[in-house]
Design an enzyme around this catalytic site. Structure first.
Site, PDB file in Angstrom:
ATOM      1  N   ASP A  57      34.394  71.887  72.875  1.00 34.26           N
ATOM      2  CA  ASP A  57      33.385  71.952  73.963  1.00 34.26           C
ATOM      3  C   ASP A  57      34.047  72.356  75.270  1.00 34.26           C
ATOM      4  O   ASP A  57      35.431  72.354  75.784  1.00 34.26           O
ATOM      5  CB  ASP A  57      33.128  70.159  74.191  1.00 34.26           C
ATOM      6  CG  ASP A  57      31.847  69.807  73.144  1.00 34.26           C
ATOM      7  OD1 ASP A  57      31.992  70.662  71.956  1.00 34.26           O
ATOM      8  OD2 ASP A  57      31.600  68.824  73.296  1.00 34.26           O
ATOM      9  N   HIS A 198      38.389  69.590  72.756  1.00 33.20           N
ATOM     10  CA  HIS A 198      38.184  70.569  73.883  1.00 33.20           C
ATOM     11  C   HIS A 198      39.292  71.418  74.031  1.00 33.20           C
ATOM     12  O   HIS A 198      40.414  71.197  74.200  1.00 33.20           O
ATOM     13  CB  HIS A 198      38.223  69.538  74.959  1.00 33.20           C
ATOM     14  CG  HIS A 198      37.084  68.538  75.141  1.00 33.20           C
ATOM     15  ND1 HIS A 198      37.161  67.515  74.629  1.00 33.20           N
ATOM     16  CD2 HIS A 198      35.742  68.479  75.800  1.00 33.20           C
ATOM     17  CE1 HIS A 198      36.085  66.720  74.839  1.00 33.20           C
ATOM     18  NE2 HIS A 198      35.109  67.452  75.309  1.00 33.20           N
TER      19      HIS A 198
HETATM   20 NI    NI Z   1      31.474  68.431  77.569  1.00 34.18          NI
END
Ligand code: NI
Length: 254
Positions: A57, A198
């Protein structure tokens, strides 16, 4: 008399403008998400008994290219939930990720919190992100991950799109070091998992670089979310959040 007539004309013009404005707004909003009929076909290539969907993400970012290198070396496919304002900063990286066969999903244009945003604002942010991603890759993203995983059951129905949550978070967003993320990845890896990571974090990318060859040696295959959730022949549906998909079982949806 003259005054009354111009008042009337002004009134009529006002009505015409309002109607045009309403039509334009509704046309823009209706472009956003599928209207219940989802035109998305995925032929799953998952063959391994142990398959994992790594999802990244908040990017792309400056560490994403390094991640793409190792994914390519290991023949691993992943899913990127892209934030539009980052995609505008790293368009070549996003294009490369798409060209190399990874799934590109949306994570909204400006990482909005659905709990704190009106439905109209959520829709326009989603539309904007779809346009940014399509302009770079040539393809509209179908899958959406709500920032923070925040989406209400009502919004799930109203937005009528394909939501992907996760079965396990690596907690990398919490500022953890490489060793922690690596150990967590190695311990939470299991068949059917959708793992939250991430690619904006250097320590995460370092941990993933170490974990991928080792998990591969254990028999894990790294696949895109769309491949994972269709591995048992299920059709992709809107309005429910996907979290995992084990072999021989329907994708778990809550
Ligand atoms: Ni996010």
């Amino acid at each position: 008399m003259e005054k009354i007539r111009s008042k009337k004309i002004y009134k009529i013009l006002k009505i015409i403008f309002s109607v045009v404005a309403v039509l334009l707004i509704s046309a823009t909003l209706s472009r956003s998400v599928p209207d219940g009929t989802l035109d998305y076909v995925c032929k799953s290539n998952v063959t391994a008994k142990k398959a994992i969907a790594l999802t990244f993400d908040d990017g792309p970012g400056k560490h994403t290219e390094r991640l793409l290198d190792v994914l390519s070396e290991n023949d691993a496919k992943v899913t990127f939930f892209v934030v539009g304002n980052k995609a505008e900063k790293y368009p070549e990286t996003l294009k490369r990720a798409y060209d190399e066969g990874h799934l590109i999903g949306s994570h909204t244009y400006s990482h909005i919190d659905f709990y704190k945003t009106s439905l109209d604002d959520i829709k326009s942010d989603i539309i904007k992100n779809i346009e940014v991603i399509e302009n770079i890759t040539g393809k509209k993203p179908v899958f959406l991950r709500a920032p923070y995983g925040n989406v209400t059951p009502v919004q799930l129905k109203q937005l009528d799109t394909v939501f992907v949550h996760w079965s396990v978070s690596t907690l990398d967003w919490y500022g953890e070091e490489e060793e922690f993320v690596y150990n967590r990845l190695m311990s939470v890896a299991k068949d059917g998992a959708i793992i939250l990571l991430h690619d904006t974090r250097e320590t995460t990318v370092d941990a993933v670089l170490r974990a991928i060859p080792e998990l591969k040696a254990q028999g894990y295959e790294f696949v895109r979310v769309d491949e994972l959730i269709t591995r048992n022949g299920d059709e992709i549906r809107t309005g429910i959040p996907y979290r995992s998909c084990k072999q021989d079982k329907s994708p778990l949806a809550y």
